[in-house]
Write an enzyme that holds these catalytic residues in place. Structure first.
Site, mmCIF file in Angstrom:
data_model
loop_
_atom_site.group_PDB
_atom_site.id
_atom_site.type_symbol
_atom_site.label_atom_id
_atom_site.label_comp_id
_atom_site.label_asym_id
_atom_site.label_seq_id
_atom_site.Cartn_x
_atom_site.Cartn_y
_atom_site.Cartn_z
ATOM 1 N N CYS A 13 -49.222 -34.859 1.341
ATOM 2 C CA CYS A 13 -49.199 -34.796 -0.113
ATOM 3 C C CYS A 13 -50.406 -34.422 -0.796
ATOM 4 O O CYS A 13 -51.274 -33.322 -0.370
ATOM 5 C CB CYS A 13 -48.610 -36.243 -0.817
ATOM 6 S SG CYS A 13 -48.314 -35.932 -2.631
ATOM 7 N N HIS A 18 -43.992 -37.673 2.388
ATOM 8 C CA HIS A 18 -44.929 -38.606 2.840
ATOM 9 C C HIS A 18 -44.012 -39.337 4.171
ATOM 10 O O HIS A 18 -43.177 -40.068 4.070
ATOM 11 C CB HIS A 18 -44.935 -39.741 1.662
ATOM 12 C CG HIS A 18 -45.781 -39.447 0.770
ATOM 13 N ND1 HIS A 18 -47.040 -40.230 0.622
ATOM 14 C CD2 HIS A 18 -45.502 -38.890 -0.619
ATOM 15 C CE1 HIS A 18 -47.556 -39.790 -0.546
ATOM 16 N NE2 HIS A 18 -46.872 -39.132 -1.268
ATOM 17 N N GLU A 71 -45.115 -41.127 6.339
ATOM 18 C CA GLU A 71 -45.350 -42.448 6.627
ATOM 19 C C GLU A 71 -44.499 -43.643 6.167
ATOM 20 O O GLU A 71 -44.122 -44.573 6.652
ATOM 21 C CB GLU A 71 -46.833 -42.988 6.122
ATOM 22 C CG GLU A 71 -47.058 -43.242 4.663
ATOM 23 C CD GLU A 71 -47.229 -41.613 3.954
ATOM 24 O OE1 GLU A 71 -47.422 -41.826 2.536
ATOM 25 O OE2 GLU A 71 -47.079 -40.733 4.675
#
Length: 204
Positions: free
Chosen positions: A84, A184, A186
């Site tokens: 991002c 994202h 993660e």
């Protein structure tokens, strides 16, 4: 394996956890270090640059001396993942969907053009399935996401998406030892973090 997470802003803990889990999945013991000053980069084998607000990340990195230190590490071959705002920070060309050219401090290490806030602000956050050719289908969370619109040199755009105004855009890019995602990873998967660990191991 010592892996750094740039800890100026963003979801540092989520990246740390994703790297630790990814390490377990590939059989590597991962030690995650929060990078807050240039000395924290010593001996790291890979680096993540989390999301947040890209202009703020750039200013803080410049103030702490990390802008030059991180750039030097990546250009020296350390595998890097930018997500991002972290991806925006890595790009050579940055524009905002509303205000145009930003002039913000960036690393400028990836040969990609990025449009900030391409999908709108926080309220336009969304989930989508993306396809990364070497990783297959991934569930992706987009939060005030940028879009990758152009690549040159050895950079390659991945994960195509259809955008209402911009047409065909991309949600990921790769160039040599660098991976950038507009989403994202993660938050939903260890696949991208495993990719970066494998880069550090020389498997990609």
């Amino acid at each position: 394996m010592k892996i750094g997470v740039l800890a100026l802003q963003g979801d540092v803990e989520e990246h740390a956890n994703a790297f630790k889990e990814a390490g377990r999945e590939v059989g590597v013991d991962v030690d995650v270090v929060e990078v807050k000053k240039p000395g924290d980069l010593k001996d790291i084998k890979a680096l993540a640059i989390p999301g947040g607000e890209s202009t703020t990340i750039g200013r803080l990195a410049k103030r702490t001396g990390l802008l030059d230190a991180v750039k030097k590490a990546i250009e020296g071959g350390v595998p890097a993942l930018g997500t991002c705002a972290g991806a925006i920070f890595m790009a050579k060309e940055v524009k905002d969907a509303v205000v145009g050219a930003t002039g913000q401090p960036v690393l400028g290490v990836m040969d990609i053009a990025v449009v900030r806030n391409a999908f709108g602000r926080q309220r336009e956050s969304f989930e989508a399935e993306v396809v990364l050719e070497n990783l297959g289908k991934l569930k992706a969370v987009f939060i005030r996401a940028p879009a990758f619109v152009r690549a040159w040199g050895s950079a390659k755009l991945l994960a195509p998406l259809r955008h209402n105004q911009l047409g065909l855009v991309y949600a990921a890019a790769v160039q040599n030892n660098m991976v950038a995602t507009a989403f994202h990873p993660e938050l939903t998967t260890t696949a991208v973090h495993k990719w970066v660990i494998n880069m550090a191991l020389g498997r990609f």
